[in-house]
Design a protein around this motif. Structure first.
Motif: not given
Ligand code: ATP
Ligand code: MG
Ligand code: FE
Length: 342
Positions: A282-288, A266-277, A290-295
């Protein structure tokens, strides 16, 4: 149950109404960014005074949006800390004053718990337990989250926060304040191989971070441009910066998932809005796998919705969490691990 949330820890005044049955009813925000911009950072006294001006109009706005009246509010949650003392005192006194006037209980909420739980407000909320990466203007922490209030620190920054690194590097490139979104946009035009910046603590074998050296490396790059720095140089430096910080953030998340054996990030906080991140995760989650969640994007940076929601989550689990004792104190410094699990 309808909970009013009041956020005033820094330079955003946020008010919101959350209903335990219907979800978020309304939220409104005033950002003081334009006011602080000419000083290159937040001026605490100006922030406090502006919260006073904005809070009640924003309250009326959310009540109108939700189509309810003050008397329909069941409890009031406010940000008790951490943050700027004066700014926190404004939100706390408004919340407690309203509580007293309406004869409703009040509840002090931890600002970082608000950030941490904000992804649960989205359409596809994560279930507990999960690994959380909290990346805001003042904090960078990896946590194991087993439930509301059950937060174990896995690692944190030893110096600058991720958001601070974005802002300071952006400032070095003349991009204004806060420069996180601007340096991210500029990086899109940069050539990925033009400059190389260090990836601090990438191989440190722990889950800590360090970003102050990265900012210094950006400064050195800027200074090394002997002639007047051109727009393309700036974009290339921005790109090198974003690539470096994203690499480190993603790598540490992967290590945290591996060490905890958890499959939810789970990603939280202002930098979590960052597109490149987000793209890299998302790419890492597909490969490995796992599920990734954002606000939702609008709830990455400070807002009242996350405070109303965190208050509602606590009250749902512990109705005694709110009080009609309206004598308040704020906690400008308040470690997240001090919170009680509910
Ligand atoms: P804290 O919550 O630790 O007290 P804060 O409330 O100031 O700090 P947030 O509101 O969560 O922090 O986030 C603000 C930070 O997020 C700023 O540093 C800002 O530059 C950064 N930020 C916002 N959007 C982006 C983006 N798209 N890319 C990178 N950074 C961003
Ligand atoms: Mg802010
Ligand atoms: Fe914040």
């Amino acid at each position: 149950m309808i909970v009013l949330g009041v956020e005033s820890s820094c330079d955003e005044t946020g008010l919101a109404l959350h209903d335990s049955e219907r979800g978020l009813l309304a939220h409104a925000l005033h950002s003081q960014v334009a006011m602080h911009e000419e000083y290159g950072g937040v001026v605490p006294e100006l922030a406090s005074r502006d919260h006073i001006r904005r809070a009640i109009p924003l309250l009326n706005q959310v009540l109108t949006q939700a189509g309810i009246s003050r008397g329909d509010i069941d409890a009031i949650a406010y940000t008790q800390g951490p943050g700027l003392a004066g700014a926190l005192l404004v939100g706390a006194s408004i919340a407690c004053g309203l509580g007293l006037a309406l004869d409703r209980p009040v509840l002090g909420v931890h600002h970082l718990e608000g950030h941490l739980l904000s992804p649960l407000l989205s359409r596809t909320p994560p279930e507990f337990p999960f690994v959380a990466l909290l990346i805001s203007g003042g904090h960078t922490q990896l946590m194991r989250v087993d439930g509301v209030g059950s937060y174990a620190l896995l690692g944190e920054t030893l110096d600058d926060a991720a958001g601070e690194a974005f802002d300071k590097s952006a400032k070095l490139l003349g991009l204004g304040y806060p420069g996180g979104p601007a340096i991210s946009r500029l990086a899109e035009f940069g050539d990925p191989g033009a400059f190389k910046l260090p990836r601090p603590m990438l191989h440190s074998k722990d889950l800590n971070f360090s970003f102050s050296g990265l900012k210094t490396a950006v400064l050195t790059l800027v200074k090394n441009q002997t002639t007047n720095i051109c727009e393309q140089d700036k974009a290339n430096i921005a790109r090198a910066f974003v690539d470096a910080i994203v690499d480190v953030l993603v790598a540490k998340c992967l290590t945290a998932l591996k060490e905890t054996g958890l499959k939810r990030l789970v990603i939280a906080g202002g930098v979590g809005a960052n597109r490149q991140l987000r793209e890299a995760l998302n790419e890492a989650a597909r490969k490995r796998r796992f599920d990734v969640y954002y606000p939702e994007l609008e709830f990455c940076t400070d807002n009242g919705a996350m405070i109303a929601f965190a208050g509602a989550m606590r009250l749902q689990r512990d109705p005694q969490a709110a009080t009609k004792d309206y004598g308040f104190n704020v906690r400008p410094r308040w470690p997240l691990e001090e919170l009680r699990a509910v």
